[in-house]
Design a protein around this motif. Sequence first.
Motif, PDB file in Angstrom:
ATOM      1  N   VAL A 245      -6.412  -5.894  -6.186  1.00  0.00           N
ATOM      2  CA  VAL A 245      -7.220  -7.185  -5.825  1.00  0.00           C
ATOM      3  C   VAL A 245      -8.541  -6.934  -5.468  1.00  0.00           C
ATOM      4  CG1 VAL A 245      -4.663  -8.048  -5.394  1.00  0.00           C
ATOM      5  CG2 VAL A 245      -6.121  -7.105  -3.710  1.00  0.00           C
ATOM      6  N   ASP A 246      -8.922  -8.160  -5.501  1.00  0.00           N
ATOM      7  CA  ASP A 246     -10.914  -8.154  -4.904  1.00  0.00           C
ATOM      8  C   ASP A 246     -10.663  -7.931  -3.469  1.00  0.00           C
ATOM      9  OD1 ASP A 246     -11.346  -8.333  -7.733  1.00  0.00           O
ATOM     10  OD2 ASP A 246     -11.225 -10.538  -7.715  1.00  0.00           O
ATOM     11  N   SER A 247     -11.818  -7.596  -2.941  1.00  0.00           N
ATOM     12  CA  SER A 247     -12.066  -7.688  -1.673  1.00  0.00           C
ATOM     13  C   SER A 247     -11.386  -6.629  -0.635  1.00  0.00           C
ATOM     14  CB  SER A 247     -12.078  -8.989  -0.943  1.00  0.00           C
ATOM     15  OG  SER A 247     -12.692  -9.821  -1.739  1.00  0.00           O
ATOM     16  N   LEU A 248     -10.878  -5.298  -1.582  1.00  0.00           N
ATOM     17  CA  LEU A 248     -10.537  -4.403  -0.822  1.00  0.00           C
ATOM     18  C   LEU A 248     -11.521  -3.597   0.116  1.00  0.00           C
ATOM     19  CD1 LEU A 248      -8.110  -2.693  -3.315  1.00  0.00           C
ATOM     20  CD2 LEU A 248      -7.404  -3.868  -1.477  1.00  0.00           C
ATOM     21  N   PRO A 249     -11.098  -3.242   1.525  1.00  0.00           N
ATOM     22  CA  PRO A 249     -12.040  -2.539   2.146  1.00  0.00           C
ATOM     23  C   PRO A 249     -12.428  -0.858   1.845  1.00  0.00           C
ATOM     24  CG  PRO A 249     -10.033  -2.667   3.339  1.00  0.00           C
ATOM     25  CD  PRO A 249      -9.813  -3.214   2.012  1.00  0.00           C
ATOM     26  N   PHE A 250     -12.083  -0.559   0.584  1.00  0.00           N
ATOM     27  CA  PHE A 250     -12.304   0.758   0.262  1.00  0.00           C
ATOM     28  C   PHE A 250     -12.757   0.628  -1.500  1.00  0.00           C
ATOM     29  CE2 PHE A 250      -7.843   0.204   0.653  1.00  0.00           C
ATOM     30  CZ  PHE A 250      -7.255   0.271  -0.740  1.00  0.00           C
ATOM     31  N   GLU A 251     -13.375   1.694  -1.694  1.00  0.00           N
ATOM     32  CA  GLU A 251     -14.044   1.547  -3.057  1.00  0.00           C
ATOM     33  C   GLU A 251     -13.535   2.424  -4.025  1.00  0.00           C
ATOM     34  OE1 GLU A 251     -18.139   1.527  -2.575  1.00  0.00           O
ATOM     35  OE2 GLU A 251     -18.154  -0.272  -1.139  1.00  0.00           O
ATOM     36  N   THR A 252     -12.583   3.243  -3.974  1.00  0.00           N
ATOM     37  CA  THR A 252     -12.433   4.449  -5.067  1.00  0.00           C
ATOM     38  C   THR A 252     -10.835   4.702  -5.060  1.00  0.00           C
ATOM     39  OG1 THR A 252     -12.374   6.203  -3.422  1.00  0.00           O
ATOM     40  CG2 THR A 252     -14.658   5.527  -4.404  1.00  0.00           C
ATOM     41  N   PRO A 253     -10.404   5.295  -5.904  1.00  0.00           N
ATOM     42  CA  PRO A 253      -8.991   5.762  -6.132  1.00  0.00           C
ATOM     43  C   PRO A 253      -8.573   6.622  -5.064  1.00  0.00           C
ATOM     44  CG  PRO A 253     -10.016   5.549  -8.103  1.00  0.00           C
ATOM     45  CD  PRO A 253     -11.245   5.446  -7.252  1.00  0.00           C
ATOM     46  N   GLU A 254      -9.475   7.524  -4.805  1.00  0.00           N
ATOM     47  CA  GLU A 254      -9.262   8.630  -3.690  1.00  0.00           C
ATOM     48  C   GLU A 254      -9.062   7.910  -2.224  1.00  0.00           C
ATOM     49  OE1 GLU A 254     -11.250  10.335  -6.743  1.00  0.00           O
ATOM     50  OE2 GLU A 254     -11.867   8.355  -5.678  1.00  0.00           O
ATOM     51  N   GLU A 255      -9.551   6.804  -1.973  1.00  0.00           N
ATOM     52  CA  GLU A 255      -9.470   6.056  -0.649  1.00  0.00           C
ATOM     53  C   GLU A 255      -8.232   5.158  -0.797  1.00  0.00           C
ATOM     54  OE1 GLU A 255     -14.058   5.218   1.096  1.00  0.00           O
ATOM     55  OE2 GLU A 255     -13.439   4.253  -0.910  1.00  0.00           O
ATOM     56  N   MET A 256      -7.890   4.836  -2.090  1.00  0.00           N
ATOM     57  CA  MET A 256      -6.760   4.127  -2.096  1.00  0.00           C
ATOM     58  C   MET A 256      -5.369   5.259  -1.618  1.00  0.00           C
ATOM     59  SD  MET A 256      -4.742   2.747  -5.523  1.00  0.00           S
ATOM     60  CE  MET A 256      -4.673   4.428  -6.151  1.00  0.00           C
ATOM     61  N   LEU A 257      -5.759   6.392  -2.164  1.00  0.00           N
ATOM     62  CA  LEU A 257      -4.506   7.155  -1.960  1.00  0.00           C
ATOM     63  C   LEU A 257      -4.494   7.658  -0.550  1.00  0.00           C
ATOM     64  CD1 LEU A 257      -2.543   9.350  -3.394  1.00  0.00           C
ATOM     65  CD2 LEU A 257      -4.292  11.002  -3.377  1.00  0.00           C
ATOM     66  N   THR A 258      -5.775   7.712   0.100  1.00  0.00           N
ATOM     67  CA  THR A 258      -5.554   7.825   1.695  1.00  0.00           C
ATOM     68  C   THR A 258      -4.745   6.893   2.264  1.00  0.00           C
ATOM     69  OG1 THR A 258      -7.678   9.251   1.553  1.00  0.00           O
ATOM     70  CG2 THR A 258      -6.938   8.291   3.667  1.00  0.00           C
ATOM     71  N   MET A 259      -5.185   5.418   1.939  1.00  0.00           N
ATOM     72  CA  MET A 259      -4.457   4.333   2.724  1.00  0.00           C
ATOM     73  C   MET A 259      -3.136   4.350   2.453  1.00  0.00           C
ATOM     74  SD  MET A 259      -4.519   1.786   4.406  1.00  0.00           S
ATOM     75  CE  MET A 259      -6.237   1.328   4.754  1.00  0.00           C
ATOM     76  N   ALA A 260      -2.655   4.648   1.025  1.00  0.00           N
ATOM     77  CA  ALA A 260      -1.341   4.633   0.622  1.00  0.00           C
ATOM     78  C   ALA A 260      -0.559   5.664   1.447  1.00  0.00           C
ATOM     79  CB  ALA A 260      -1.184   4.771  -0.753  1.00  0.00           C
ATOM     80  N   SER A 261      -1.344   6.831   1.794  1.00  0.00           N
ATOM     81  CA  SER A 261      -0.541   8.066   2.522  1.00  0.00           C
ATOM     82  C   SER A 261      -0.278   7.400   3.994  1.00  0.00           C
ATOM     83  CB  SER A 261      -1.196   9.138   2.594  1.00  0.00           C
ATOM     84  OG  SER A 261      -2.551   9.054   3.178  1.00  0.00           O
ATOM     85  N   ILE A 262      -1.135   6.725   4.477  1.00  0.00           N
ATOM     86  CA  ILE A 262      -1.046   6.174   5.795  1.00  0.00           C
ATOM     87  C   ILE A 262       0.063   5.237   6.023  1.00  0.00           C
ATOM     88  CG2 ILE A 262      -2.226   4.994   7.745  1.00  0.00           C
ATOM     89  CD1 ILE A 262      -4.784   6.072   6.826  1.00  0.00           C
ATOM     90  N   ILE A 263       0.149   4.162   4.985  1.00  0.00           N
ATOM     91  CA  ILE A 263       0.860   3.264   4.905  1.00  0.00           C
ATOM     92  C   ILE A 263       2.488   3.756   4.942  1.00  0.00           C
ATOM     93  CG2 ILE A 263       1.859   1.421   3.537  1.00  0.00           C
ATOM     94  CD1 ILE A 263      -1.039   0.942   2.473  1.00  0.00           C
ATOM     95  N   GLU A 264       2.602   5.036   4.003  1.00  0.00           N
ATOM     96  CA  GLU A 264       3.960   5.717   3.706  1.00  0.00           C
ATOM     97  C   GLU A 264       4.312   6.204   4.981  1.00  0.00           C
ATOM     98  OE1 GLU A 264       6.556   5.820   1.863  1.00  0.00           O
ATOM     99  OE2 GLU A 264       5.158   6.085   0.312  1.00  0.00           O
ATOM    100  N   LYS A 265       3.589   6.856   5.710  1.00  0.00           N
ATOM    101  CA  LYS A 265       3.790   7.505   7.284  1.00  0.00           C
ATOM    102  C   LYS A 265       4.257   6.622   8.039  1.00  0.00           C
ATOM    103  CE  LYS A 265       4.285  11.365   7.642  1.00  0.00           C
ATOM    104  NZ  LYS A 265       5.255  12.329   7.393  1.00  0.00           N
ATOM    105  N   GLU A 266       3.647   5.302   8.105  1.00  0.00           N
ATOM    106  CA  GLU A 266       3.853   4.327   9.182  1.00  0.00           C
ATOM    107  C   GLU A 266       5.142   3.556   9.016  1.00  0.00           C
ATOM    108  OE1 GLU A 266       2.841   3.788  11.949  1.00  0.00           O
ATOM    109  OE2 GLU A 266       0.747   4.412  12.159  1.00  0.00           O
ATOM    110  N   THR A 267       5.846   3.247   7.771  1.00  0.00           N
ATOM    111  CA  THR A 267       7.097   2.835   7.575  1.00  0.00           C
ATOM    112  C   THR A 267       7.870   3.191   6.676  1.00  0.00           C
ATOM    113  OG1 THR A 267       8.057   0.541   7.332  1.00  0.00           O
ATOM    114  CG2 THR A 267       5.917   0.860   6.242  1.00  0.00           C
TER     115      THR A 267
END
Length: 391
Positions: A245-267
């Motif tokens: 979606v638009d207006s994400l607070p990151f700009e690259t697929p690599e940052e998406m992967l980092t964010m997804a890993s944090i989400i995965e570990k949190e819940t």
Amino acid sequence: MWRSIASNALTLLIVALVALAGVIAWGKSQYTAEGPLDQAICLRVPSGSNMRRVSEDLAGQHAISNPSIFRIGADYSDKSQQLKAGAFLVDEGASMAEIIEIITRGGASTCGTEVVYRIGVNRALMQVRELDPAQGNYVETAEFQPGEAGDEGDAIPETYTKVRADANTRYRVLVAEGTTVWRVVESLKGADFLTGSVEADEMPAEGMLAPDSYEVRDGDDVDALLARMEAVQQQRIDTVWATRVDSLPFETPEEMLTMASIIEKETGVAAERRQVASVFENRLKRGMKLQTDPTVIYGVTNGIGVLGRGLRQSELQSNSPYNTYVIEGMPPGPIANPGLEALEAAVNPDTTPYLFFVADGTGGHAFAETLAEHNANVAKWREIEAQRASE
């Protein structure tokens, strides 16, 4: 007189041809009709077997009505020489034609014994399962934890030794969401049905091993399996990034992967992933620190092993690049291997006003918009912790 004899002979020939056509039609209908099997079976075809032996086995298990028609059908369809060894699921009422297709089309066995190597966040577990064809589900027959990193592990059950010697045994490696690359690679050392090894300088990048179930063959190479995992994860990254979606607070697929890993570990609650994503992304948009323990833990362990204790104040105050209580924005890279749903949550979070969350005692989390609400939720969680400790 000769004319009469010829006429009779012609009549007999026509009758014979009609009868033969009737037999052929009957045989064909028998070959394609629903079979007599009243519940599914697991048909084992040993290496070196032939259609005669298979037809006799099927007749003995009341799966076919006529072994001869079964063999003729296999000959007529040019499949007599295509018989494959293995263990094959034959469903209730399967026709002879369907059974021929099952045992000649090749590929992995569809029933029998399966070894599943489950790689979890904290440990790996070897399971031996047998398909109950009548019920359509697997029954566990053995389970043990292989040794790793100097640990001898559990004693190897005799059941496992026997199935390892069976050429029809199938093998599967199942990688859970939230594992680290080190955990996966280290655990694969305990999979004695795989060959090869991975050098320290050849380790895949963190986050790049897709959690999933992978069917393998006895003797497959570890490097080849890891390459499959990386290819699946890269394909997921490419596909999911294209749906962001638009207006994400990151700009690259690599940052998406980092964010997804944090989400995965949190819940571990699937329904919460997009809410958790909204909290972290709301914080980033407001210039707030992420303040998430899993990143700090990764900075302490480097993804190797389990911390096994609470975080110390010195670790929460350290200048580690993974200490999100101190650094601005996200850590320098992923902290685990996120699954597909975590990746999707990272690029399509819920729209919420939440900035905080804490465990609620049910396995999920209580979310809050304000610090006051969050502190109240934290107090409730502390009460739950204290009550559990006193029980």
